[in-house]
Design a protein around this motif. Sequence first.
Motif, PDB file in Angstrom:
ATOM      1  N   TYR A  46     -35.336  -1.067 -18.414  1.00 24.99           N
ATOM      2  CA  TYR A  46     -36.700  -0.668 -18.049  1.00 24.99           C
ATOM      3  C   TYR A  46     -37.087   0.640 -18.728  1.00 24.99           C
ATOM      4  O   TYR A  46     -38.204   0.794 -19.228  1.00 24.99           O
ATOM      5  CB  TYR A  46     -36.812  -0.531 -16.536  1.00 24.99           C
ATOM      6  N   VAL A 106     -37.792   0.115 -22.516  1.00 22.21           N
ATOM      7  CA  VAL A 106     -39.104  -0.501 -22.738  1.00 22.21           C
ATOM      8  C   VAL A 106     -40.225   0.499 -22.463  1.00 22.21           C
ATOM      9  O   VAL A 106     -41.216   0.580 -23.204  1.00 22.21           O
ATOM     10  CB  VAL A 106     -39.260  -1.752 -21.852  1.00 22.21           C
ATOM     11  N   PHE A 107     -40.071   1.290 -21.393  1.00 17.84           N
ATOM     12  CA  PHE A 107     -41.098   2.268 -21.047  1.00 17.84           C
ATOM     13  C   PHE A 107     -41.296   3.286 -22.170  1.00 17.84           C
ATOM     14  O   PHE A 107     -42.424   3.590 -22.562  1.00 17.84           O
ATOM     15  CB  PHE A 107     -40.727   2.983 -19.755  1.00 17.84           C
ATOM     16  N   LEU A 138     -40.455   3.097 -25.428  1.00 19.63           N
ATOM     17  CA  LEU A 138     -41.016   2.500 -26.645  1.00 19.63           C
ATOM     18  C   LEU A 138     -42.500   2.173 -26.475  1.00 19.63           C
ATOM     19  O   LEU A 138     -43.307   2.426 -27.372  1.00 19.63           O
ATOM     20  CB  LEU A 138     -40.243   1.234 -27.003  1.00 19.63           C
ATOM     21  N   ASN A 139     -42.863   1.610 -25.333  1.00 21.13           N
ATOM     22  CA  ASN A 139     -44.274   1.256 -25.129  1.00 21.13           C
ATOM     23  C   ASN A 139     -45.161   2.494 -25.054  1.00 21.13           C
ATOM     24  O   ASN A 139     -46.329   2.448 -25.467  1.00 21.13           O
ATOM     25  CB  ASN A 139     -44.436   0.424 -23.855  1.00 21.13           C
ATOM     26  N   ARG A 140     -44.626   3.581 -24.542  1.00 21.60           N
ATOM     27  CA  ARG A 140     -45.409   4.821 -24.515  1.00 21.60           C
ATOM     28  C   ARG A 140     -45.708   5.283 -25.944  1.00 21.60           C
ATOM     29  O   ARG A 140     -46.823   5.711 -26.246  1.00 21.60           O
ATOM     30  CB  ARG A 140     -44.633   5.901 -23.755  1.00 21.60           C
ATOM     31  N   PHE A 160     -45.583   3.252 -28.726  1.00 19.27           N
ATOM     32  CA  PHE A 160     -46.394   2.231 -29.396  1.00 19.27           C
ATOM     33  C   PHE A 160     -47.861   2.307 -28.977  1.00 19.27           C
ATOM     34  O   PHE A 160     -48.757   2.021 -29.768  1.00 19.27           O
ATOM     35  CB  PHE A 160     -45.841   0.835 -29.094  1.00 19.27           C
ATOM     36  N   GLU A 161     -48.097   2.681 -27.729  1.00 23.48           N
ATOM     37  CA  GLU A 161     -49.485   2.828 -27.271  1.00 23.48           C
ATOM     38  C   GLU A 161     -50.195   3.927 -28.043  1.00 23.48           C
ATOM     39  O   GLU A 161     -51.322   3.745 -28.527  1.00 23.48           O
ATOM     40  CB  GLU A 161     -49.502   3.140 -25.777  1.00 23.48           C
ATOM     41  N   GLY A 206     -50.519   2.846 -31.672  1.00 21.93           N
ATOM     42  CA  GLY A 206     -51.494   1.766 -31.791  1.00 21.93           C
ATOM     43  C   GLY A 206     -52.923   2.262 -31.739  1.00 21.93           C
ATOM     44  O   GLY A 206     -53.794   1.772 -32.467  1.00 21.93           O
ATOM     45  N   TYR A 214     -44.191  -5.975 -34.568  1.00 17.59           N
ATOM     46  CA  TYR A 214     -43.287  -4.944 -34.046  1.00 17.59           C
ATOM     47  C   TYR A 214     -41.859  -5.334 -34.415  1.00 17.59           C
ATOM     48  O   TYR A 214     -41.470  -6.499 -34.303  1.00 17.59           O
ATOM     49  CB  TYR A 214     -43.443  -4.811 -32.530  1.00 17.59           C
ATOM     50  N   ASP A 252     -37.652  -1.060 -32.655  1.00 19.72           N
ATOM     51  CA  ASP A 252     -38.191   0.271 -32.382  1.00 19.72           C
ATOM     52  C   ASP A 252     -39.096   0.753 -33.508  1.00 19.72           C
ATOM     53  O   ASP A 252     -39.262   1.952 -33.720  1.00 19.72           O
ATOM     54  CB  ASP A 252     -37.053   1.270 -32.149  1.00 19.72           C
TER      55      ASP A 252
END
Length: 603
Positions: free
Chosen positions: A434, A437-438, A440-442, A444-445, A448, A461, A464
Amino acid sequence: MSILLRGNAYQRLRLFCGLVLFTFVSTHFINHAFGLWSVELLDLTQSYRIAVTRWPPIALLLGFCLLTHILLALGKLARRATLRMPFWEGFQLIMGLSIPVLIFPHIVDQRLLSLVLDSPTRYSSALKILWGEKSLLQTLGLIVVWIHACVGLHFWLRMSKWYQKSFQLMFALALIIPLSGLAGFMVGGRQVMETAEQEKAQSSGYETSGSESTGYDGYETSQSTGGDDYGGGGDYGYESGYGSTGSGGAYGNDYGSPAKPSVDLDYWRIVSMIVFYSLLLLSLAYFFWRQVLRRYRDPVKVSYVAGPEVVHPQGPTLLEISRIHRVPHTSVCGGRARCSTCRVRVLSGKEQFLPPTAAEARTLKSINAPADVRLACQIRPRDPLSVVRIVNPTEVNPVSAVSEGDARGVEQNLAVMFLDVRGFTQMSADKLPYDVVFILNRFFEAAGVAITRENGWIDKYLGDGLMAVFGRTDGPEDGCAQALRAARDIDIVLDEVNASIESEIADPLRIGIGLHFGPLVVGELGYRNTASLTVIGRTVNAAARLEALTKEKKCQCIISTALLDEVSLPLDGHERQAVAVRGLEEPLEVVLVNRARDLPRDI
């Protein structure tokens, strides 16, 4: 030819007439909006508008476009093979058929009088007539016209890439223009009626010389040749609001001229409605008559690969057969031969079809379609047929679905960005899934947002990291500048990301960026539902290699001179090298940038 101008001659004529009428309606709403300030300003702007719209060539053009648009729409309804259609198409059709019922009486009242009596129309006078019980009908008519036009414009323009960028602005205007127009209509109408009530109160205690005042009973005028505050002679001379002028309803113009011959408006309203309803009934009768005749035609069997097998009488197009039998079949343009999303590969039975029409040929040529590919909206099966629906029959993005040949594969010169988070695999070894993922998504956001702000397209994607492409819609020079700005913004926003996840990681995130420019193949790769639009080619490999070299060269960003040359940005203060890239025969000239934020602000 632009995708927006494709279609046959009748479709382009209908489109032209619709655009002319939309322009007229838009100016009508904008003119109404001036009533928010004053009736005098409303009259002033109306005088300028009328000078244009009632100039004989423009007036003839407006009349021609109105009649032609209605006749072509009724003709299209009569020739339909089925009333099954997408919701938006049916909604627009219903709105369009209700417009004559709501608007024709207003056209007769306003335009016929001005033509017969040769008198300019002033809003101050017209508002008296329209106000009251007629105002609701007038408002409803204007709203229906506007919605009908906007729906048509949206589903026409949505095939254009520039429309996607400006959709929010266009949507805001689509709301602001009618709302301000209706507000001006209501404010102006109240002002006019308040003025009329004041005049009535002032004149109730005495009789004006030379007149037999009848008082103000709504819209019935006095038998006076004198002028009123809006230009004399009595306003229009309507009896009982919207009634016929008759013999007792002499119409005087706004400048105090003598009363002129009256015109029976009731008669012409009835005539206009009879004509429209007759044409509508004829269209529907012809439609149902064709349905009856088709029952006696020989049936044809259509086999859809990875789909059903249906049998239907000859006559409809393949797209109409799909709709009749509820076979999913993509069609972004609604069967007008503008897009290629309904295209099929004909496996057997192609000999039965006539050569493509000019409209179909233009669309097929734009995607370099082979000889066995046809548009389902243009072919009419007469013999057994087996086809493959090329575009996946699911919800599609209108722009990506009709990109000029992208799905089949085209070559474009584009800017490519490869981005990777340094050492993230080791960093995340002791973290829960978790948390990985958190984090990396932070990142990528944030990345992006920077990429999409520069009109970039995130192709994929890669664990990483990610790959983004720039310049698909804006051209090579703009695409290269966008890629540089995006790299700079990503480096800057990385500080904010690190600050937000400081408690989650021991060391701040570090990144490497590789930027290159060159030819790429853009196409849809994959199998069935897994297929997606992507890019391949040596330029992609080179950009990936440049990103990997950032670790070896101990810098954050490596940019090829091929990309910098497109924007005439030498970056003299940074180190230049020639590096070997696998797949390229010659070394690639690059510039090493310690931090992407060091790139110029005014790229």
